[in-house]
Enzyme design. Structure first.
Site, PDB file in Angstrom:
ATOM      1  N   ARG A  27     -39.740  -5.772   5.475  1.00 11.51           N
ATOM      2  CA  ARG A  27     -40.142  -6.660   4.383  1.00 11.51           C
ATOM      3  C   ARG A  27     -41.530  -7.228   4.669  1.00 11.51           C
ATOM      4  O   ARG A  27     -41.714  -7.938   5.666  1.00 11.51           O
ATOM      5  CB  ARG A  27     -39.141  -7.809   4.237  1.00 11.51           C
ATOM      6  CG  ARG A  27     -37.725  -7.368   3.853  1.00 11.51           C
ATOM      7  CD  ARG A  27     -37.601  -7.014   2.382  1.00 11.51           C
ATOM      8  NE  ARG A  27     -36.336  -6.389   2.069  1.00 11.51           N
ATOM      9  CZ  ARG A  27     -35.215  -7.039   1.745  1.00 11.51           C
ATOM     10  NH1 ARG A  27     -35.206  -8.358   1.721  1.00 11.51           N
ATOM     11  NH2 ARG A  27     -34.118  -6.376   1.450  1.00 11.51           N
TER      12      ARG A  27
ATOM     13  N   SER B 270     -27.192 -10.234  -0.110  1.00 11.27           N
ATOM     14  CA  SER B 270     -27.524 -10.157  -1.530  1.00 11.27           C
ATOM     15  C   SER B 270     -26.887  -8.879  -2.062  1.00 11.27           C
ATOM     16  O   SER B 270     -27.016  -7.815  -1.452  1.00 11.27           O
ATOM     17  CB  SER B 270     -29.042 -10.115  -1.716  1.00 11.27           C
ATOM     18  OG  SER B 270     -29.369 -10.072  -3.091  1.00 11.27           O
TER      19      SER B 270
ATOM     20  N   GLU C 194     -43.187  -9.708   3.830  1.00 11.12           N
ATOM     21  CA  GLU C 194     -43.265 -11.092   3.353  1.00 11.12           C
ATOM     22  C   GLU C 194     -43.989 -11.916   4.409  1.00 11.12           C
ATOM     23  O   GLU C 194     -43.594 -11.915   5.575  1.00 11.12           O
ATOM     24  CB  GLU C 194     -41.872 -11.673   3.135  1.00 11.12           C
ATOM     25  CG  GLU C 194     -41.075 -10.995   2.042  1.00 11.12           C
ATOM     26  CD  GLU C 194     -39.682 -11.630   1.905  1.00 11.12           C
ATOM     27  OE1 GLU C 194     -39.621 -12.798   1.457  1.00 11.12           O
ATOM     28  OE2 GLU C 194     -38.700 -10.977   2.247  1.00 11.12           O
TER      29      GLU C 194
ATOM     30  N   ARG D 126     -29.300 -12.671  10.744  1.00  8.28           N
ATOM     31  CA  ARG D 126     -28.910 -13.962  10.159  1.00  8.28           C
ATOM     32  C   ARG D 126     -27.444 -14.284  10.436  1.00  8.28           C
ATOM     33  O   ARG D 126     -27.091 -15.434  10.696  1.00  8.28           O
ATOM     34  CB  ARG D 126     -29.175 -13.958   8.649  1.00  8.28           C
ATOM     35  CG  ARG D 126     -30.633 -14.101   8.290  1.00  8.28           C
ATOM     36  CD  ARG D 126     -30.817 -14.419   6.821  1.00  8.28           C
ATOM     37  NE  ARG D 126     -32.226 -14.530   6.478  1.00  8.28           N
ATOM     38  CZ  ARG D 126     -32.675 -14.820   5.268  1.00  8.28           C
ATOM     39  NH1 ARG D 126     -31.810 -15.022   4.277  1.00  8.28           N
ATOM     40  NH2 ARG D 126     -33.965 -14.911   5.037  1.00  8.28           N
TER      41      ARG D 126
ATOM     42  N   ARG E 293     -36.035 -18.259   9.727  1.00  8.05           N
ATOM     43  CA  ARG E 293     -34.987 -17.313   9.341  1.00  8.05           C
ATOM     44  C   ARG E 293     -35.533 -16.015   8.729  1.00  8.05           C
ATOM     45  O   ARG E 293     -34.786 -15.261   8.127  1.00  8.05           O
ATOM     46  CB  ARG E 293     -34.014 -17.974   8.362  1.00  8.05           C
ATOM     47  CG  ARG E 293     -34.587 -18.297   6.985  1.00  8.05           C
ATOM     48  CD  ARG E 293     -33.494 -18.768   6.040  1.00  8.05           C
ATOM     49  NE  ARG E 293     -33.916 -18.741   4.656  1.00  8.05           N
ATOM     50  CZ  ARG E 293     -33.099 -18.883   3.619  1.00  8.05           C
ATOM     51  NH1 ARG E 293     -31.807 -19.056   3.829  1.00  8.05           N
ATOM     52  NH2 ARG E 293     -33.547 -18.852   2.388  1.00  8.05           N
ATOM     53  N   HIS E 294     -36.840 -15.762   8.898  1.00  2.64           N
ATOM     54  CA  HIS E 294     -37.439 -14.552   8.333  1.00  2.64           C
ATOM     55  C   HIS E 294     -38.048 -13.665   9.423  1.00  2.64           C
ATOM     56  O   HIS E 294     -38.681 -14.159  10.359  1.00  2.64           O
ATOM     57  CB  HIS E 294     -38.544 -14.903   7.321  1.00  2.64           C
ATOM     58  CG  HIS E 294     -38.021 -15.336   5.985  1.00  2.64           C
ATOM     59  ND1 HIS E 294     -37.751 -16.652   5.684  1.00  2.64           N
ATOM     60  CD2 HIS E 294     -37.700 -14.624   4.884  1.00  2.64           C
ATOM     61  CE1 HIS E 294     -37.294 -16.735   4.443  1.00  2.64           C
ATOM     62  NE2 HIS E 294     -37.251 -15.515   3.936  1.00  2.64           N
TER      63      HIS E 294
ATOM     64  N   GLU F 179     -28.343 -17.955   3.084  1.00  2.00           N
ATOM     65  CA  GLU F 179     -27.989 -16.626   2.568  1.00  2.00           C
ATOM     66  C   GLU F 179     -27.903 -15.592   3.688  1.00  2.00           C
ATOM     67  O   GLU F 179     -28.778 -15.514   4.550  1.00  2.00           O
ATOM     68  CB  GLU F 179     -29.047 -16.179   1.555  1.00  2.00           C
ATOM     69  CG  GLU F 179     -28.806 -14.796   0.985  1.00  2.00           C
ATOM     70  CD  GLU F 179     -30.081 -14.100   0.559  1.00  2.00           C
ATOM     71  OE1 GLU F 179     -30.124 -12.865   0.609  1.00  2.00           O
ATOM     72  OE2 GLU F 179     -31.055 -14.807   0.223  1.00  2.00           O
TER      73      GLU F 179
END
Length: 550
Positions: A316, A472, A318, A524, A324-325, A469
């Site tokens: 990812r 998903s 991002e 996670r 948490r990323h 989360e």
């Protein structure tokens, strides 16, 4: 006595000159230097003779020392059977041979040393005591073995009268008879005992914990020396648990007919429409690292694989520098047919996670307790099967508004709002695990099935642990025409006939059953289960926007 002779005449009849003062000084220095060198050589010879004499008297000279490099021409294998310290209770009063490494050495005078030795998650106290059969030379050697050196130890397992507080094995110790260094450790850039302690609180570079004199070592320092950091027992426990989650994931789904697949991670098109993907040069073309196995999973369902699962890397792009990323993490993915309602898949996903949680509590209790003894967190509260709180998104919005949050009906939740909702769910339902259902369509991928109840909502869901989360998922569109329509209407639009997309859309033209699935973030799950402050602790060599090494 002979008369002193006059200085001989030079060839030209002149008497010779007297040596200069500098020449005399130089000659004197050379003489002194030669005398010192001779004295040093004599001392060295005397010391060597002394050591040789002492060695000749050393009754343990063949029972300790540094081994030749294993595999070298000088190394001679002994063939001795090696023991595991986890079996120590069955080895009482027996002599064993085992590999370990040194946590610390504690001298107790010239005739006694205590060593803390570690093997895996087990530590044991070892005693090296001078006696008629063990020399003081060997005791001295043991006292000076460097921390983290790898040893091969021979000794007898003895029960102790008082529990040993400094080791995990409390009822037994090793009385050492042989001790060899197999791999010597040099000065460490980071002490392993520092990696056993908690991280500083968020935002602090270092922090001194009350009651201790040394500062807590920050995460960046630990990650810069990750191979030393990973030696900590707490880190071993984290990765045993992480491995356990993968094992339990496959065990549960394998028993329910899921086939393990491996999908490509180099794609011709971005799987979710172009956002947050890493572009790579692929020979003379452009390609992308997979941000999920989504398209391939669905194509497998269209290929008559009724249930598929995968454990693999996810990328990812991002620029999120949060706790948490990660830019590369491990996805636990599944996709399956359902008969009439996508809630059939939600129910299976909920039961999957309940199974994982319960088995972590039983099979991996030792590791869980070890980590939570450092990072104190409340026990994870579990609902019963079939009673996982399943909350419509609109109800979650209502709960947050009643608790003072300001947000609209179809807004995506921020991380603080997710955590707030988690606290509200725990208070109302007594569960740290819950599902949020029927998300707004606008914030989900283009392949998500619209809701029959509200065109602004979708048949999609997220699952949460401690208000954050972990999954998903959704029912996917399995009709090619509807999928193409939704892709064109997506923000930003996606061309269903574009490179990498046409094959995906076309696979639904040949008859594909209704299906749904989801993707968990493995790191996670581990982070929130253990209550860890940062997700990087759950990745062996984490990758984030700032870190691509080690």
């Amino acid at each position: 006595m002979a008369e002193p002779q006059p200085p001989a005449a030079t060839t030209d009849g002149e008497p010779p000159k007297e040596p200069s003062k500098n020449a005399l000084k130089k000659a004197q220095k050379e003489k002194e230097k030669a005398e010192k060198k001779a004295a040093a050589k004599a001392r060295e010879l005397a010391e060597r003779t002394k050591q040789q004499a002492a060695a000749a008297e050393d009754i343990s000279k063949d029972a300790y020392g540094e081994l030749p490099l294993i595999g070298s021409k000088d190394f001679k294998p002994t063939g001795a059977q090696r023991s595991d310290l986890s079996d120590i209770a069955s080895l009482e009063d027996k002599e064993i041979v085992f590999r370990c490494w040194v946590e610390n050495a504690r001298p107790q005078g010239a005739k006694l040393a205590f060593l803390n030795l570690r093997q895996g998650l087990n530590t044991v106290q070892a005693v090296v005591a001078a006696s008629e059969t063990l020399s003081k030379h060997m005791v001295k050697f043991a006292q000076n073995v460097s921390t983290e050196s790898t040893l091969v130890v021979t000794g007898t397992v003895k029960r102790v009268q008082e529990p040993i507080k400094s080791a995990t094995i409390k009822d037994f110790e090793i009385h050492v008879s042989k001790l060899f260094v197999e791999a010597k450790a040099h000065v460490l850039p980071l002490q392993v005992e520092d990696a056993e302690r908690p991280l500083p609180t968020e935002g602090a570079a270092e922090e001194i914990k009350e009651g201790e004199g040394r500062p807590l070592v920050g995460l960046n320092t630990r990650l810069n020396h990750r191979t030393i950091d990973l030696r900590a027992k707490i880190n071993h426990a984290i990765f045993v648990i992480k491995s356990g989650v993968c094992t339990l994931f496959q065990e549960f789904l394998g028993q329910r007919g899921f086939v393990l697949i491996q999908t490509p991670k180099i794609l011709g098109a971005a799987s979710e429409g172009g956002a947050n993907v890493f572009e790579v040069k692929y020979f003379d073309k452009k390609a992308f690292l997979a941000q999920s196995p989504q398209l391939a999973k669905q194509m497998c369902i269209a290929s008559r694989f009724q249930r598929v699962m995968e454990i693999g890397p996810v990328f990812r792009a991002e620029n999120s520098n949060t706790a948490r990323h990660l830019t590369e993490f491990t996805g636990l993915d599944l996709e399956m047919e359902f008969q009439e309602n996508y809630h059939e898949v939600m129910g299976l996903l909920e039961d999957l996670m309940l199974f994982i949680f319960k088995e972590l509590n039983s099979r991996y209790k030792k590791e869980t307790d070890l980590v939570r003894s450092v990072y104190h967190v409340e026990d994870f509260k579990l609902p019963e099967s079939g009673k996982v709180p399943r909350i419509p998104f609109t109800e979650g919005i209502k709960m947050l508004r009643e608790a003072g949050e300001d947000l609209n009906d179809y807004d995506d939740l921020t991380t603080p709002q997710e955590k707030h909702l988690g606290r509200l769910v725990l208070e109302k339902y007594g569960s740290d695990f819950y599902t949020l259902d029927q998300f707004p369509l606008a914030i989900r991928p283009a392949y998500t099935m619209p809701s029959p109840h509200d065109p602004k909502l979708s048949n999609s869901y997220d699952m949460f642990m401690r208000g954050q989360e972990i999954l998903s998922g959704a029912q996917r569109i399995h009709d090619a025409d509807l999928l193409a329509k939704q892709m064109r209407a997506h923000d930003p639009p996606i061309d269903p006939d574009g490179p990498g997309m046409k094959d995906y859309v076309d696979c639904f033209r040949y008859g594909c059953p209704p299906h749904a699935g989801g993707g968990f973030g493995l790191e996670r799950i581990v982070q929130f289960w253990l209550g860890l402050p940062n997700i990087r602790m759950t990745s062996l060599f984490p990758r984030d926007p700032q870190r691509v090494a080690p």
